[in-house]
Design a protein around this motif. Structure first.
Motif, PDB file in Angstrom:
ATOM      1  N   GLY A 153      24.506  78.490  31.760  1.00  0.00           N
ATOM      2  CA  GLY A 153      23.720  77.373  31.255  1.00  0.00           C
ATOM      3  C   GLY A 153      23.051  76.540  32.322  1.00  0.00           C
ATOM      4  N   ARG A 154      23.329  76.810  33.587  1.00  0.00           N
ATOM      5  CA  ARG A 154      22.709  76.049  34.669  1.00  0.00           C
ATOM      6  C   ARG A 154      21.315  76.578  34.965  1.00  0.00           C
ATOM      7  N   THR A 155      20.454  75.734  35.494  1.00  0.00           N
ATOM      8  CA  THR A 155      19.147  76.176  35.953  1.00  0.00           C
ATOM      9  C   THR A 155      19.316  76.887  37.291  1.00  0.00           C
ATOM     10  N   PRO A 156      18.342  77.718  37.699  1.00  0.00           N
ATOM     11  CA  PRO A 156      18.438  78.347  39.030  1.00  0.00           C
ATOM     12  C   PRO A 156      18.575  77.316  40.141  1.00  0.00           C
ATOM     13  N   GLU A 157      17.910  76.159  39.969  1.00  0.00           N
ATOM     14  CA  GLU A 157      18.012  75.113  40.986  1.00  0.00           C
ATOM     15  C   GLU A 157      19.434  74.565  41.079  1.00  0.00           C
ATOM     16  N   GLN A 158      20.093  74.410  39.912  1.00  0.00           N
ATOM     17  CA  GLN A 158      21.474  73.936  39.912  1.00  0.00           C
ATOM     18  C   GLN A 158      22.412  74.957  40.554  1.00  0.00           C
ATOM     19  N   VAL A 159      22.137  76.244  40.307  1.00  0.00           N
ATOM     20  CA  VAL A 159      22.955  77.296  40.916  1.00  0.00           C
ATOM     21  C   VAL A 159      22.843  77.224  42.430  1.00  0.00           C
ATOM     22  N   VAL A 160      21.624  77.058  42.931  1.00  0.00           N
ATOM     23  CA  VAL A 160      21.419  76.965  44.381  1.00  0.00           C
ATOM     24  C   VAL A 160      22.197  75.789  44.952  1.00  0.00           C
ATOM     25  N   GLN A 161      22.125  74.632  44.289  1.00  0.00           N
ATOM     26  CA  GLN A 161      22.833  73.448  44.767  1.00  0.00           C
ATOM     27  C   GLN A 161      24.340  73.644  44.735  1.00  0.00           C
ATOM     28  N   ASP A 162      24.837  74.254  43.661  1.00  0.00           N
ATOM     29  CA  ASP A 162      26.271  74.511  43.555  1.00  0.00           C
ATOM     30  C   ASP A 162      26.740  75.484  44.638  1.00  0.00           C
ATOM     31  N   GLU A 163      25.921  76.488  44.912  1.00  0.00           N
ATOM     32  CA  GLU A 163      26.267  77.445  45.952  1.00  0.00           C
ATOM     33  C   GLU A 163      26.301  76.775  47.322  1.00  0.00           C
ATOM     34  N   LYS A 164      25.365  75.843  47.554  1.00  0.00           N
ATOM     35  CA  LYS A 164      25.343  75.121  48.837  1.00  0.00           C
ATOM     36  C   LYS A 164      26.607  74.276  48.982  1.00  0.00           C
ATOM     37  N   SER A 165      27.018  73.590  47.919  1.00  0.00           N
ATOM     38  CA  SER A 165      28.234  72.788  47.963  1.00  0.00           C
ATOM     39  C   SER A 165      29.459  73.666  48.192  1.00  0.00           C
ATOM     40  N   ARG A 166      29.499  74.805  47.516  1.00  0.00           N
ATOM     41  CA  ARG A 166      30.618  75.743  47.674  1.00  0.00           C
ATOM     42  C   ARG A 166      30.682  76.254  49.114  1.00  0.00           C
ATOM     43  N   GLU A 167      29.523  76.611  49.674  1.00  0.00           N
ATOM     44  CA  GLU A 167      29.489  77.103  51.045  1.00  0.00           C
ATOM     45  C   GLU A 167      29.962  76.030  52.026  1.00  0.00           C
ATOM     46  N   ASP A 168      29.559  74.781  51.832  1.00  0.00           N
ATOM     47  CA  ASP A 168      29.991  73.688  52.715  1.00  0.00           C
ATOM     48  C   ASP A 168      31.511  73.560  52.705  1.00  0.00           C
ATOM     49  N   ARG A 169      32.119  73.678  51.528  1.00  0.00           N
ATOM     50  CA  ARG A 169      33.571  73.576  51.436  1.00  0.00           C
ATOM     51  C   ARG A 169      34.252  74.756  52.133  1.00  0.00           C
ATOM     52  N   LEU A 170      33.671  75.948  51.998  1.00  0.00           N
ATOM     53  CA  LEU A 170      34.242  77.118  52.653  1.00  0.00           C
ATOM     54  C   LEU A 170      34.136  77.006  54.177  1.00  0.00           C
ATOM     55  N   ARG A 171      33.001  76.536  54.648  1.00  0.00           N
ATOM     56  CA  ARG A 171      32.809  76.388  56.095  1.00  0.00           C
ATOM     57  C   ARG A 171      33.773  75.348  56.686  1.00  0.00           C
ATOM     58  N   ALA A 172      34.156  74.361  55.874  1.00  0.00           N
ATOM     59  CA  ALA A 172      35.021  73.288  56.364  1.00  0.00           C
ATOM     60  C   ALA A 172      36.469  73.717  56.503  1.00  0.00           C
ATOM     61  N   LEU A 173      36.846  74.861  55.963  1.00  0.00           N
ATOM     62  CA  LEU A 173      38.231  75.326  56.064  1.00  0.00           C
ATOM     63  C   LEU A 173      38.568  75.677  57.515  1.00  0.00           C
ATOM     64  N   THR A 174      39.770  75.337  57.931  1.00  0.00           N
ATOM     65  CA  THR A 174      40.178  75.646  59.308  1.00  0.00           C
ATOM     66  C   THR A 174      40.278  77.156  59.538  1.00  0.00           C
ATOM     67  N   SER A 175      40.430  77.915  58.478  1.00  0.00           N
ATOM     68  CA  SER A 175      40.537  79.369  58.617  1.00  0.00           C
ATOM     69  C   SER A 175      39.184  80.054  58.751  1.00  0.00           C
ATOM     70  N   THR A 176      38.107  79.320  58.499  1.00  0.00           N
ATOM     71  CA  THR A 176      36.774  79.931  58.517  1.00  0.00           C
ATOM     72  C   THR A 176      36.217  79.961  59.934  1.00  0.00           C
ATOM     73  N   ALA A 177      36.014  81.175  60.444  1.00  0.00           N
ATOM     74  CA  ALA A 177      35.452  81.349  61.788  1.00  0.00           C
ATOM     75  C   ALA A 177      33.940  81.563  61.742  1.00  0.00           C
ATOM     76  N   GLY A 178      33.392  81.786  60.573  1.00  0.00           N
ATOM     77  CA  GLY A 178      31.961  81.996  60.429  1.00  0.00           C
ATOM     78  C   GLY A 178      31.634  82.276  58.974  1.00  0.00           C
ATOM     79  N   PHE A 179      30.364  82.169  58.639  1.00  0.00           N
ATOM     80  CA  PHE A 179      29.935  82.401  57.258  1.00  0.00           C
ATOM     81  C   PHE A 179      28.561  83.047  57.308  1.00  0.00           C
ATOM     82  N   VAL A 180      28.359  84.076  56.482  1.00  0.00           N
ATOM     83  CA  VAL A 180      27.081  84.786  56.479  1.00  0.00           C
ATOM     84  C   VAL A 180      26.747  85.245  55.068  1.00  0.00           C
TER      85      VAL A 180
END
Length: 317
Positions: A264-291
């Protein structure tokens, strides 16, 4: 055989029997009202252009069956795979594929390939009203005839969906021990992983393997103080740092345009949600990189390896 036709498939013989003639059909095609999808078979242009390549191939396959003047033919290989709902990569771009259990020799054109092959009853099936090779026979034919990458896409899907097991796939290949491509098929079965959720992920894994990168974990869940972040497609271990991972995501078009994924989300909302999700993943101490990478990156043999290297993914020692 006429009962096999899709509801939107128009057969010339039926149209002529109802009083229309060949010149009328030709004019309808010339005006763009009808599309001739097979000799003697048509689809309304609006319907045809709304179909994806898989469904267009399906219409051609049905047309090939209903316009042939011989009973006993079955859909096989990629045409049968489409009917069974098996995944595709790089096709359907080839001919409609049939098997004739009674023929002594096959025929092949750019549009239609008919193989001559005996088929015991257990290797024949009917699905969605269409005569097809059985699921096991279809799977074996594809593993032994398609590219190494396509074989991995198929193996991953079968293992992930529970349609088959590695032991079952090994047994199917053992029956065809003399097949020319059996070694390639056997490698794909062993390389297959139930964590492969999409064809793009399967192809990515083959590309990374061939480039010599470390073996990733698949579909790994991650959480932070706010709860579950999500499941990541690939988690590449960092040598000598057992608690560190380089995270990787394959972004298929369906992620941003598919209604099922968007919920039910718009493509723009999906992009924003993915950006927020990626930021949280990058902030984990276990994350050495993201691609992240796309279908374009795995279509070029150098693009994905370059992205993985720049993200810090290690190569095997």
């Amino acid at each position: 055989m006429a009962s096999l036709a899709a509801d939107d498939l128009l057969l010339a013989r039926d149209l002529v029997a109802s009083g229309r003639d060949d010149r009328e059909l030709a004019r309808a095609c010339a005006s763009g009202t009808l599309v001739r999808v097979w000799p003697g078979a048509y689809v309304q242009a609006g319907v045809w252009h709304a179909l994806d390549p898989r469904e267009q191939h399906r219409r051609r396959a049905v047309a090939a069956l209903v316009t042939r003047r011989k009973d006993g033919l079955l859909l096989s290989h990629e045409s049968a795979a489409l009917v069974w709902g098996l995944p595709t990569w790089g096709w359907p771009a080839g001919p409609v594929e049939l098997v004739d259990p009674t023929a002594r020799r096959g025929t092949s054109t750019a549009r239609l390939r008919i193989r001559a092959s005996p088929l015991p009853l257990e290797e024949r099936a009917t699905r969605s009203g269409l005569p097809v090779t059985s699921l096991d026979r279809t799977v074996t034919d594809l593993l032994l005839s398609r590219s190494r990458v396509q074989a991995v896409v198929l193996a991953d899907h079968l293992l992930h969906s529970g349609l088959s097991t590695r032991e079952r796939l090994r047994a199917l290949l053992a029956v065809r021990a003399a097949a020319r491509r059996r070694r390639t098929a056997a490698w794909a079965v062993e390389f297959g992983d139930p964590g492969g959720e999409s064809p793009g992920e399967s192809v990515s894994r083959v590309v990374a393997h061939d480039a010599g990168f470390v073996v990733p974990e698949l579909q790994v869940p991650f959480s932070d103080g706010d709860g579950l972040i999500g499941v990541v497609d690939f988690a590449f271990p960092v040598p000598d740092e057992p608690d560190r991972l380089v995270l990787g995501e394959f972004d298929g078009d369906v992620k941003y345009r598919g209604a099922t994924y968007r919920h039910g989300r718009t493509p723009e909302q999906v992009v924003q949600d993915e950006k927020s999700r990626e930021d949280r993943l990058r902030a984990l101490t276990s994350t050495a990189g993201f691609v992240r990478w796309t279908r374009r990156d795995i279509a070029d043999a150098s693009r994905l390896p370059d992205k993985l290297r720049r993200a810090g993914v290690a190569r095997k020692r």
